[in-house]
Design an enzyme around this catalytic site. Structure first.
Site, short mmCIF file in Angstrom:
data_model
loop_
_atom_site.label_atom_id
_atom_site.label_comp_id
_atom_site.label_asym_id
_atom_site.label_seq_id
_atom_site.Cartn_x
_atom_site.Cartn_y
_atom_site.Cartn_z
N ASN A 1 27.83 63.76 20.40
CA ASN A 1 26.93 64.73 21.05
C ASN A 1 27.40 66.16 20.82
O ASN A 1 26.59 67.07 20.58
CB ASN A 1 26.88 64.46 22.56
CG ASN A 1 26.09 63.23 22.91
OD1 ASN A 1 25.40 62.65 22.09
ND2 ASN A 1 26.19 62.81 24.17
N ARG B 1 11.30 57.59 14.75
CA ARG B 1 12.63 57.12 14.37
C ARG B 1 12.57 55.60 14.31
O ARG B 1 12.68 54.93 15.35
CB ARG B 1 13.69 57.56 15.37
CG ARG B 1 13.84 59.07 15.55
CD ARG B 1 15.04 59.38 16.44
NE ARG B 1 15.05 60.75 16.90
CZ ARG B 1 15.54 61.79 16.20
NH1 ARG B 1 16.02 61.58 15.01
NH2 ARG B 1 15.51 63.00 16.70
N HIS C 1 5.40 63.31 17.91
CA HIS C 1 6.40 62.60 18.71
C HIS C 1 5.77 61.49 19.55
O HIS C 1 6.47 60.72 20.19
CB HIS C 1 7.12 63.60 19.62
CG HIS C 1 8.38 63.10 20.23
ND1 HIS C 1 8.56 62.97 21.59
CD2 HIS C 1 9.54 62.68 19.66
CE1 HIS C 1 9.77 62.50 21.83
NE2 HIS C 1 10.39 62.32 20.70
N ARG D 1 18.02 63.25 33.02
CA ARG D 1 19.25 62.74 32.41
C ARG D 1 20.12 63.85 31.85
O ARG D 1 21.33 63.86 32.04
CB ARG D 1 18.91 61.75 31.29
CG ARG D 1 20.13 61.08 30.69
CD ARG D 1 19.80 60.35 29.41
NE ARG D 1 19.75 61.26 28.27
CZ ARG D 1 18.95 61.12 27.22
NH1 ARG D 1 18.11 60.11 27.18
NH2 ARG D 1 18.98 61.98 26.22
N HIS E 1 15.81 56.81 28.78
CA HIS E 1 14.97 57.47 27.78
C HIS E 1 13.51 57.61 28.19
O HIS E 1 12.81 58.51 27.72
CB HIS E 1 15.05 56.67 26.46
CG HIS E 1 14.47 57.38 25.28
ND1 HIS E 1 13.29 57.00 24.70
CD2 HIS E 1 14.92 58.45 24.57
CE1 HIS E 1 13.02 57.80 23.68
NE2 HIS E 1 13.99 58.69 23.57
#
Length: 702
Positions: A60, A394, A454, A583, A611
């Site tokens: 990250n 993705r 997206h 988050r 998510h």
């Protein structure tokens, strides 16, 4: 060190503006990653899970420098002095970022060297330093070096006739000082090849003998950079090796694609991916043993300032520790969870008939991702299916979804795939799949100029009797079978005509020139989503004024959009009760008197990456719930194609509200509560019954 040592309240308060109504976005991100590394400190987690969290923290941090820090440095280079939400200039932000990270990096090293590595040794997993190897181990390693490493290495000298070598992004290197009898002291750089394992596994018979351990439980490794350093005499024969030091470089990896000027977007993205490794250096990490004169050589030639250099103890590039998680040591990991298939889809011979019987909600990773793959496979095989359309953001390197789409085309179906080539760090995978889909005859669309696609959508058009019926899967996560096992996401199967009609029209907007300003059920960015979300917040204010029961619950990955934050502040001042489950980054400051005292913010960090996004509006007892992949960020609301879809089936709506959201709000195991001063406090059960939102009640048979 205990988990109470992370985070440091003093550090956070020192670098936030207490007079601002907004937290700094970058510092908020650091606070998120602080919560990630706290999981590595937490001894309640199994040892290899702690190692995993440390590697995630490091990965990250690399991305943070590649994208966020590089963006701030670009602002400075361009002379932009735009203030951040909390009133800091770009230069001040860089200073605050460094000051916030320095103590965390010290804690990171203390954790690794004084806790995790000794704990691994106790479990007979050794990460040897070369100097600690015995003669037999060194002999084996020298042979391994000569056969497996030496042929791959390319030392690059730096002198008056040879320029300073290029140092690629995320590369681990050795700075080597040699002394030649004719030329004197010289400098060379040796790159550690990424194609070789970072941790060299020694044969079992060379590991430390532990007679009471079964075969396979012992493992021992040597860091490859130490193996290279120990054999520099073979790489530089005939000269004296004076000294050597590891260093690692992070570069700007935020590609800017001028789509309006690109004749071929696919080719342009490919070129951008190749150029990524050439971006300016934004971080240089060196070992604490490196003397100043060597650091000066590096910083001068990499064109960086002293504040771009981070000095640490021990091995560099800790993201590579994730390789240890692949060890076959289930005793050092969380118990594996096997996803289940919902009862309604078990022994299902006709998924389309099942969907006609009612909406179906999948909750990953607790529910298997296989029904989503089966949905596309069934559509490919069904002779009544005429067309399949799907968005791909993705999908991963080995995608069963993409293979199902190609199979559908082979069987004569009309197949359309909207492939987002600009999915950051997944461009190469998506380019490969786009070309494979095109070769299979699939209509491939690369999204829209200026917008990332997206939205997570799949549409199946089927001939039934004398009419066409559409079936849709709408999700919060990517069509990626790998991440579906570790990300929490939701997916809805539906054939509701008003929803599928919106999906049809949204696909038409993505593949052609049509534009819609209104949709029946979907909230679509950048068209209607921002306006509708603001309108629903306003409606809760009106409900509060008339009935006193205004209620908002929002679960997202990030909340930084100022207009949305200000709307939530207004709702709080009006008395609306607001719970936010965020988050990662949160620029909203809860608990400010007269501004946000009715807003509570929490973050959930656990084995699964939270998510899915959920938007709940009480609506005076007739709640509206929307799911999707859109965070409350300007990019999602204004610069991406996103969709939020409603949950209209009463039973599914109750599940989302009572089983999911209530569990998140009652979590006293993984929840971190945000305070007005910017600190997060982890909730603990105390004398209460533990509530873990990553072990939903239905998993326990309740």
């Amino acid at each position: 060190m205990t988990t109470q040592d992370v985070p440091s309240e003093e550090t956070v308060e020192l670098f936030t503006n207490p007079n601002s109504r907004y937290f700094n976005r970058e510092l908020s991100w650091i606070e998120f990653n602080r919560r990630v590394i706290e999981e590595a400190f937490d001894v309640r987690n199994p040892l290899l899970e702690r190692i995993k969290f440390l590697s995630i923290w490091a990965s990250n941090l690399d991305e943070f420098f590649m994208i966020r820090v590089s963006g701030i440095k670009q602002q400075i280079s361009a002379g932009v002095q735009k203030l951040s939400r909390d009133g800091a200039t770009p230069t001040e932000q860089l200073h605050h970022i460094r000051q916030a990270l320095l103590p965390l990096l010290v804690q990171e090293r203390d954790l690794l060297l004084n806790d995790l590595l000794p704990s691994l040794r106790e479990q007979h997993i050794h990460l040897y330093n070369y100097d600690n190897l015995n003669r037999q181990q060194k002999d084996w390693l020298r042979t391994y070096y000569q056969q497996q490493i030496f042929p791959v290495l390319t030392p690059l000298a730096f002198d008056s006739s040879r320029p300073f070598p290029f140092i690629s992004n995320l590369s681990l290197n050795l700075a080597v000082v040699i002394r030649d009898r004719d030329k004197g002291e010289l400098f060379a750089r040796v790159k550690v090849p990424e194609v070789l394992p970072r941790l060299i596994a020694l044969p079992q018979e060379l590991c430390e003998v532990v007679h009471d351990q079964p075969a396979g439980r012992q493992a021992c490794f040597v860091w490859i950079e130490q193996a290279i350093a120990a054999h520099l005499d073979l790489l530089f024969p005939g000269v004296e090796i004076v000294e050597h030091y590891p260093f690692r470089v992070v570069r700007n990896a935020d590609m800017e694609i001028e789509e309006d000027e690109a004749n071929d977007l696919l080719e342009t993205i490919e070129q951008g991916v190749r150029q990524r490794r050439f971006g300016e250096v934004v971080r240089l990490t060196i070992d604490s043993s490196m003397p100043e004169r060597i650091a000066t050589i590096l910083s001068t030639n990499l064109k960086i300032e002293s504040n771009d250099i981070y000095t640490v103890r021990g091995p560099l590039g800790l993201a590579d520790l994730f390789n240890l998680y692949r060890l076959d040591r289930p005793d050092l990991k969380d118990p594996p969870y096997v996803p289940v298939v919902p009862l309604v889809l078990q022994n299902n011979s006709d998924i389309f008939e099942t969907i006609r019987g009612g909406d179906i909600l999948l909750h990953h990773p607790y529910h298997s991702f296989s029904p989503v793959i089966d949905f596309i496979h069934a559509a490919a095989e069904d002779p009544h299916v005429l067309a399949i359309k799907q968005t791909l953001y993705r999908v991963g390197s080995n995608s069963p979804i993409v293979r199902a789409l190609m199979h559908a085309r082979e069987l004569g179906k009309q197949v359309t795939a909207v492939v987002e080539l600009k999915a950051r760090f997944d461009e190469e995978n998506n380019i490969v799949w786009a070309r494979a889909l095109e070769r299979a005859g699939v209509h491939v669309v690369y999204g829209l100029v200026g917008l990332k696609v997206h939205a997570k959508l799949a549409l199946v058009v089927r001939q039934e009797a004398d009419r066409l019926r559409c079936y849709a899967h709408l999700g919060t996560g990517n069509y990626n079978a790998t991440t579906a096992r570790i990300y929490t996401d939701l997916g809805l199967f539906t054939c509701r005509e008003d929803i599928t009609a919106d999906v049809v029209e949204l696909f038409n907007s993505l593949t052609a020139y049509g534009r819609r300003d209104q949709y029946r059920k979907l909230l679509v960015a950048p068209v209607t989503m921002r306006h509708r979300l603001l309108a629903m917040i306003e409606r809760e204010m009106q409900r509060q004024a008339t009935t006193g029961n205004g209620r908002i619950i929002i679960k997202v990955n990030a909340l930084v959009d100022r207009q949305m934050i200000d709307a939530l502040y207004r709702a709080s001042k009006a008395g609306v009760q607001i719970d936010l489950i965020v988050r990662g980054m949160c620029a909203l400051r809860p608990g400010l008197p007269g501004v946000s005292e009715n807003i509570r913010v929490r973050s959930i960090i656990g084995p699964f990456l939270e998510h899915h996004r959920i938007y709940y509006f009480g609506n005076g007892g007739e709640p509206e719930i929307y799911l999707g992949s859109a965070d409350l960020m300007e990019r999602n609301l204004d610069r991406r194609v996103e969709e939020l879809f409603p949950v209209e089936d009463p039973a599914l709506a109750r599940y989302v509200r009572k089983t999911m959201l209530d569990t998140y709000l009652n979590d006293n195991t993984r929840a971190h509560v945000l305070h007005a001063n910017g600190t997060y406090e982890r909730r603990t059960p105390g004398e209460d019954e533990p509530v873990d939102s990553q072990v939903p009640a239905w998993m326990l048979g309740e």
